[in-house]
Design a protein around this motif. Structure first.
Motif, PDB file in Angstrom:
ATOM      1  N   ALA A 177       5.708   5.779 -11.445  1.00  0.00           N
ATOM      2  CA  ALA A 177       4.881   6.247 -10.325  1.00  0.00           C
ATOM      3  C   ALA A 177       5.545   5.884  -8.999  1.00  0.00           C
ATOM      4  N   ILE A 178       5.725   6.873  -8.132  1.00  0.00           N
ATOM      5  CA  ILE A 178       6.390   6.635  -6.860  1.00  0.00           C
ATOM      6  C   ILE A 178       5.541   7.085  -5.670  1.00  0.00           C
ATOM      7  N   GLY A 179       4.386   7.662  -5.921  1.00  0.00           N
ATOM      8  CA  GLY A 179       3.530   8.107  -4.828  1.00  0.00           C
ATOM      9  C   GLY A 179       2.108   8.271  -5.300  1.00  0.00           C
ATOM     10  N   ALA A 180       1.178   8.296  -4.332  1.00  0.00           N
ATOM     11  CA  ALA A 180      -0.235   8.401  -4.680  1.00  0.00           C
ATOM     12  C   ALA A 180      -1.005   9.050  -3.549  1.00  0.00           C
ATOM     13  N   ILE A 181      -2.102   9.682  -3.924  1.00  0.00           N
ATOM     14  CA  ILE A 181      -3.093  10.155  -2.973  1.00  0.00           C
ATOM     15  C   ILE A 181      -4.443   9.911  -3.616  1.00  0.00           C
ATOM     16  N   MET A 234       0.834  -1.197   0.000  1.00  0.00           N
ATOM     17  CA  MET A 234       0.000   0.000   0.000  1.00  0.00           C
ATOM     18  C   MET A 234       0.871   1.249   0.000  1.00  0.00           C
ATOM     19  N   ARG A 235       0.515   2.198  -0.854  1.00  0.00           N
ATOM     20  CA  ARG A 235       1.193   3.482  -0.845  1.00  0.00           C
ATOM     21  C   ARG A 235       0.285   4.595  -0.317  1.00  0.00           C
ATOM     22  N   VAL A 248       1.819   1.286  -5.795  1.00  0.00           N
ATOM     23  CA  VAL A 248       2.623   1.569  -6.982  1.00  0.00           C
ATOM     24  C   VAL A 248       3.903   0.773  -6.875  1.00  0.00           C
ATOM     25  N   ASP A 249       4.427   0.347  -8.036  1.00  0.00           N
ATOM     26  CA  ASP A 249       5.672  -0.417  -7.993  1.00  0.00           C
ATOM     27  C   ASP A 249       6.868   0.370  -8.510  1.00  0.00           C
ATOM     28  N   GLY A 250       6.649   1.639  -8.946  1.00  0.00           N
ATOM     29  CA  GLY A 250       7.752   2.464  -9.397  1.00  0.00           C
ATOM     30  C   GLY A 250       8.277   2.103 -10.763  1.00  0.00           C
ATOM     31  N   LEU A 251       7.749   1.060 -11.365  1.00  0.00           N
ATOM     32  CA  LEU A 251       8.244   0.609 -12.664  1.00  0.00           C
ATOM     33  C   LEU A 251       7.189   0.788 -13.749  1.00  0.00           C
ATOM     34  N   LEU A 310       4.658  10.939 -10.502  1.00  0.00           N
ATOM     35  CA  LEU A 310       5.625  10.221 -11.318  1.00  0.00           C
ATOM     36  C   LEU A 310       6.955  10.955 -11.266  1.00  0.00           C
ATOM     37  N   GLY A 311       8.015  10.210 -10.948  1.00  0.00           N
ATOM     38  CA  GLY A 311       9.346  10.789 -10.890  1.00  0.00           C
ATOM     39  C   GLY A 311      10.046  10.727 -12.227  1.00  0.00           C
ATOM     40  N   GLY A 312      11.365  10.690 -12.194  1.00  0.00           N
ATOM     41  CA  GLY A 312      12.134  10.636 -13.432  1.00  0.00           C
ATOM     42  C   GLY A 312      12.642  11.997 -13.845  1.00  0.00           C
TER      43      GLY A 312
END
Length: 218
Positions: free
Chosen positions: A161-165, A125-126, A137-140, A175-177
């Motif tokens: 994707a590295i975070g969520a609300i 869970m994020r 999210v799995d970051g990939l 989304l990072g990068g």
């Protein structure tokens, strides 16, 4: 809106929980007070230890954890059993199902003749939001929104994707990068089942077969 006082705390308040008409306060003298906000009626209970997690269901049932011991309050304090470890959070779904959260793992609490059993619902869970939704999210390559009461999942391709609300009808993903951004996804399907037929009629020529979940085409 006009401010209205429904209850005067007789001691310092350590924690609060609310759901619908109910407000629950844990006092620092080991009392728990349940207040009906519309009427101001109260019920007071004494607990044996400091509470670490406190929630209240829509029907007014109180759940709490002290250490690893899970208890509930309806008309009296009832010790339900011991959890494998102290949770980081508790939640209660609209149908009264109790969930625990420990290090990103969301589990349903089942009660049986052999005691408490935890059934894993989500492993990574994020975010949690609304009355029944969690996101991972799995970051990939993907993110998953899961509705805990039905088990339904919505999977999206969201590389990075590295975070969520989220709430029950919308999720925002960070989304990072090299080009960080926020993507927002809205769920147009009404949360209220009573509004579902009207929404289907406006969105498609499909109709639900009376008495079943079968779709027919007009």
């Amino acid at each position: 809106d006009q401010e209205r006082s429904v209850w005067q705390a007789p001691a310092n308040v350590r924690s609060l929980a609310t759901n619908g008409d109910w407000l629950v306060a844990e006092l620092d003298d080991r009392r728990v007070v349940r207040i009906a906000r519309t009427t101001g009626q109260t019920a007071t209970f004494t607990v044996g230890a400091q509470i670490e997690n406190l929630v209240v269901a829509q029907d007014g049932t109180i759940w709490f954890v002290a250490g690893r011991v899970l208890s509930r309050i309806d008309r009296a304090v009832e010790h339900v059993g011991s959890l494998p470890r102290g949770p980081e959070g508790l939640g209660v779904l609209p149908d009264g199902t109790l969930i625990t959260m420990v290090q990103g793992v969301v589990s349903r609490v089942d009660r049986g003749p052999l005691g408490i059993r935890l059934a894993t619902l989500v492993e990574k869970m994020r975010a949690i939001g609304g009355d029944r939704s969690v996101a991972s999210v799995d970051g990939l390559g993907r993110s998953i929104v899961k509705y805990l009461d039905t088990g339904e999942e919505v999977t999206r391709d969201t590389r990075g994707a590295i975070g969520a609300i989220l709430d029950d009808d919308v999720v925002a993903l960070y989304l990072g990068g090299t080009k960080p951004r926020v993507e927002i996804y809205q769920d147009p399907v009404p949360q209220d089942p009573r509004q579902l037929h009207a929404w289907i009629a406006s969105a498609t020529n499909a109709v639900l077969q009376p008495g079943s979940d079968d779709l027919l085409w007009r």
